[in-house]
Design a protein around this motif. Sequence first.
Motif, PDB file in Angstrom:
ATOM      1  N   VAL A 120      31.949  40.953  34.969  1.00 33.78           N
ATOM      2  CA  VAL A 120      31.743  39.809  35.862  1.00 33.78           C
ATOM      3  C   VAL A 120      32.888  38.816  35.682  1.00 33.78           C
ATOM      4  N   ARG A 121      33.225  38.526  34.450  1.00 32.52           N
ATOM      5  CA  ARG A 121      34.306  37.576  34.177  1.00 32.52           C
ATOM      6  C   ARG A 121      35.629  38.059  34.777  1.00 32.52           C
ATOM      7  N   ASN A 122      35.944  39.338  34.619  1.00 30.29           N
ATOM      8  CA  ASN A 122      37.169  39.899  35.192  1.00 30.29           C
ATOM      9  C   ASN A 122      37.172  39.782  36.705  1.00 30.29           C
ATOM     10  N   ALA A 123      36.035  40.063  37.316  1.00 29.10           N
ATOM     11  CA  ALA A 123      35.932  39.983  38.772  1.00 29.10           C
ATOM     12  C   ALA A 123      36.166  38.558  39.258  1.00 29.10           C
ATOM     13  N   VAL A 124      35.605  37.579  38.573  1.00 25.96           N
ATOM     14  CA  VAL A 124      35.801  36.182  38.964  1.00 25.96           C
ATOM     15  C   VAL A 124      37.275  35.815  38.874  1.00 25.96           C
ATOM     16  N   HIS A 125      37.950  36.286  37.851  1.00 27.61           N
ATOM     17  CA  HIS A 125      39.370  35.967  37.682  1.00 27.61           C
ATOM     18  C   HIS A 125      40.263  36.678  38.689  1.00 27.61           C
ATOM     19  N   ARG A 126      39.727  37.651  39.408  1.00 25.57           N
ATOM     20  CA  ARG A 126      40.493  38.335  40.449  1.00 25.57           C
ATOM     21  C   ARG A 126      40.354  37.667  41.809  1.00 25.57           C
ATOM     22  N   PRO A 158      40.732  34.806  44.796  1.00 24.83           N
ATOM     23  CA  PRO A 158      41.798  33.859  45.129  1.00 24.83           C
ATOM     24  C   PRO A 158      41.534  32.531  44.404  1.00 24.83           C
ATOM     25  N   PRO A 159      42.591  31.771  44.086  1.00 18.89           N
ATOM     26  CA  PRO A 159      42.441  30.562  43.269  1.00 18.89           C
ATOM     27  C   PRO A 159      41.359  29.575  43.720  1.00 18.89           C
ATOM     28  N   LYS A 160      41.308  29.247  44.999  1.00 19.04           N
ATOM     29  CA  LYS A 160      40.305  28.264  45.440  1.00 19.04           C
ATOM     30  C   LYS A 160      38.888  28.816  45.324  1.00 19.04           C
ATOM     31  N   GLU A 161      38.698  30.078  45.670  1.00 21.61           N
ATOM     32  CA  GLU A 161      37.370  30.679  45.529  1.00 21.61           C
ATOM     33  C   GLU A 161      36.979  30.728  44.058  1.00 21.61           C
ATOM     34  N   GLN A 162      37.939  31.047  43.221  1.00 25.24           N
ATOM     35  CA  GLN A 162      37.692  31.093  41.786  1.00 25.24           C
ATOM     36  C   GLN A 162      37.270  29.715  41.287  1.00 25.24           C
ATOM     37  N   GLN A 163      37.964  28.673  41.716  1.00 29.82           N
ATOM     38  CA  GLN A 163      37.618  27.314  41.298  1.00 29.82           C
ATOM     39  C   GLN A 163      36.209  26.946  41.734  1.00 29.82           C
TER      40      GLN A 163
END
Length: 124
Positions: free
Chosen positions: A61-67, A69-74
């Motif tokens: 899950v953590r890896n997927a979140v880090h993949r 796009p930057p704004k979606e990740q934020q």
Amino acid sequence: FSLFARHRIRGRMLDYIYKNGTDIPVADSAWAESRAQFNSLVTEATDAFEAADRTFLWEAVRNAVHRLPPKEQQVVDGIYMQNREPKELALELQVSKTYIYKLQKTGVRRLRGMLSRLMHERRE
């Protein structure tokens, strides 16, 4: 979303991942705090294999979140891991609250897509 709703959604995401067999990684403080909460679930596991499986899923899950796009990740990180309000994120990112909700929805859809691929690979 209320604090209760965010925790419920986060729990559902982890339940979905665990139930369907998937994985994720993380480093910042919000993730570390969430990892600590997640670890408390792992300690309730009945055996070492289940605990290892839950840890493996957390990393996926953590890896997927880090993949994302930057704004979606934020936005995903802010709402689900840091329990921040969409209004607060909108001010910080200098966008509308509606755009925050759009980023959240898109981010969650992308995560589901990434995790569904992982689940498929894991079943094979």
